[in-house]
Scaffold this motif. Sequence first.
Motif, PDB file in Angstrom:
ATOM      1  N   PRO A 140      17.758  11.945 -14.122  1.00 30.57           N
ATOM      2  CA  PRO A 140      19.029  12.069 -13.401  1.00 30.57           C
ATOM      3  C   PRO A 140      19.884  13.152 -14.051  1.00 30.57           C
ATOM      4  N   ILE A 157      18.438  15.418  -9.101  1.00 35.94           N
ATOM      5  CA  ILE A 157      17.220  14.834  -9.671  1.00 35.94           C
ATOM      6  C   ILE A 157      16.267  15.942 -10.114  1.00 35.94           C
ATOM      7  N   TRP A 158      15.759  15.791 -11.307  1.00 36.30           N
ATOM      8  CA  TRP A 158      14.703  16.672 -11.825  1.00 36.30           C
ATOM      9  C   TRP A 158      13.460  15.812 -12.013  1.00 36.30           C
ATOM     10  N   THR A 159      12.395  16.119 -11.275  1.00 40.43           N
ATOM     11  CA  THR A 159      11.154  15.349 -11.347  1.00 40.43           C
ATOM     12  C   THR A 159      10.105  16.143 -12.110  1.00 40.43           C
ATOM     13  N   GLU A 197      10.697  21.574  -8.950  1.00 40.30           N
ATOM     14  CA  GLU A 197      10.854  20.252  -9.558  1.00 40.30           C
ATOM     15  C   GLU A 197      12.266  19.685  -9.366  1.00 40.30           C
ATOM     16  N   ASP A 248      11.800   2.565 -12.796  1.00 41.30           N
ATOM     17  CA  ASP A 248      12.151   3.530 -13.844  1.00 41.30           C
ATOM     18  C   ASP A 248      13.624   3.468 -14.215  1.00 41.30           C
ATOM     19  N   GLU A 268       4.676  10.682 -14.374  1.00 39.63           N
ATOM     20  CA  GLU A 268       5.814  11.389 -13.775  1.00 39.63           C
ATOM     21  C   GLU A 268       7.133  10.794 -14.262  1.00 39.63           C
ATOM     22  N   HIS A 269       8.095  11.690 -14.544  1.00 35.89           N
ATOM     23  CA  HIS A 269       9.384  11.246 -15.080  1.00 35.89           C
ATOM     24  C   HIS A 269      10.515  11.859 -14.266  1.00 35.89           C
ATOM     25  N   ARG A 270      11.359  10.999 -13.675  1.00 38.57           N
ATOM     26  CA  ARG A 270      12.527  11.468 -12.934  1.00 38.57           C
ATOM     27  C   ARG A 270      13.738  11.477 -13.862  1.00 38.57           C
ATOM     28  N   ASP A 283      15.809  18.735  -7.212  1.00 40.29           N
ATOM     29  CA  ASP A 283      16.567  18.452  -5.996  1.00 40.29           C
ATOM     30  C   ASP A 283      18.027  18.450  -6.431  1.00 40.29           C
ATOM     31  N   PHE A 333      16.279   4.180 -12.724  1.00 41.58           N
ATOM     32  CA  PHE A 333      16.910   5.468 -12.461  1.00 41.58           C
ATOM     33  C   PHE A 333      18.423   5.357 -12.275  1.00 41.58           C
TER      34      PHE A 333
END
Length: 395
Positions: free
Chosen positions: A286, A269-271, A262, A378, A282-284, A264, A380
Motif C-alpha cells: 500500500p 498499490i504497488w504489486t 507493477e 495479506d 506476490e506482495h502488494r 496502480d 492489506f
Amino acid sequence: MPRANNKLSQLTVTRTTKPGLYADGGNLYLQITTAGVKSWLFRYMRNGKPRGMGLGPVHTIGLAEARVLALDCRRQLLAGTDPLDARNAERAAKRVAESNDVTFQHCAEKYIEAHRAGWKNAKHADQWANTLATYAYPVFDSRPVSTIDTALVMRVLEPIWTTKTETASRLRGRIESVLDWATVRGYRSGENPARLKGHLDTLLPKRSRVQKVEHHPALPYADLPEFIKTLRLEPGVAAFALEFLILTATRTNEVIGATWQEFDLDEGIWTIPAERMKMRKEHRVPLSMRANALVKAQKEVKQNDYVFPGARKGKPLSNMAMLKLLERMKRDDITVHGFRSTFRDWAGETTHYPREVCEAALAHGIKDKAEAAYARGDLFAKRAVLMQDWANFCA
C-alpha cells in the motif's frame, strides 16, 4: 491343449506389424509401437503392482535369445529378486566404477551450469563457485566424487563452522546438492555424507550456539525525520529511490527492479511479482500519499521501463547507488537494508499495530506452519493505515 509358452514363431514375429502386445508365454511379449518399432518386453507383478522390463529390440535380440532372457528373469523372481531393480543396480554400479575420473569439481561445475538459469541473479552462481573453490576444492582435490565421505566433508566444514558459520552452513548445503546430483547421474552411490539431519548435526555444534547474530546497522527511528529532511536535499534518482524504499519498508532489489506496470497509482498499490520477492510470493504494497507522489514525480521524467532508471540506457538503478548515496551523506554508520529494522522498531515500540500486521508489511513469512495455514489474507487494509502513519512520522 494350447501351449503355455513358445506361442510365437519367428515367422509371426517377422510378419506382424499391427501395434500392440503379443504374448509368447512365460511373461515374454512382443511389443510393437505405433511407429512400428518392435522390441521384447518382460511383464510381471511385484508387490501387487505391474512392472515392465525391456529386453531389447527385435533386430538385435532374436526370439530364441529373448526366451533365454525371460527365463533368467523368472528365475530371479523365483529367488525373490526384482529383475528390473537388479539390472538398474548393476548399471548404476558400473557407472560408478567407470566414474573414477569424475571429480567433485567437475560435478559442481556441471551442477552450477544446469541450475544457473533458475537462480535469481548471476551473483548467486558466482557465490556458489567462489565458496566451493575457496573451501571445498582444495580438500577434495582431484579425488573421484564417488570417494567423498563424511571425513572429507568434515575436513572442509570444521575449520570455519564456528568462525564463519553462515558461510559454512551455505557451503554444506551446496556440497550436499552437488553430491545428490552426482548420485542421480550415477557417479556415486549410497547416503549423502553432507546431509545435516541425523548425520552432520550429530558431529557439528548447532548454528544457534556458535553463530553470532549480525544485524544490519540501522538508524534509530527517533533520528529518521531529521534524516529524511537531509535526504530530500540530495539530488538524483538514488535519493528518490532511497526515500521510496524507506516509506515502503521494502528491499533494495525490490525497489530498483520496480517497473511501471507493477503500479496502480489511482488505487495507491504497488504489486511486486512473486519472482522478484525473497519468499517467492506476490506482495502488494500500500502506497502512502508521499510514496505515491514520488512515483508520480518519476513518471514525469520517465526514461525506460524502470521507475528508478540507472545511468546505463534501458537499465535500472545500480544496487550500489543508494549505498553510495549514504556514503556521500557521510552516513557510513548505517545501511540501506537497516531502514527495515528502523521501521520495525518504530512500529513495535511506538504503535499499537498487531505484530502480524507489522510483519506482513515487511513481507516476512510466518514460521509457524499451523499459523501460516490459516493466514490466507495479506492484511492489506490494515497495512495501508500503518504505512500512512509511517509516512507521517517520517515527514
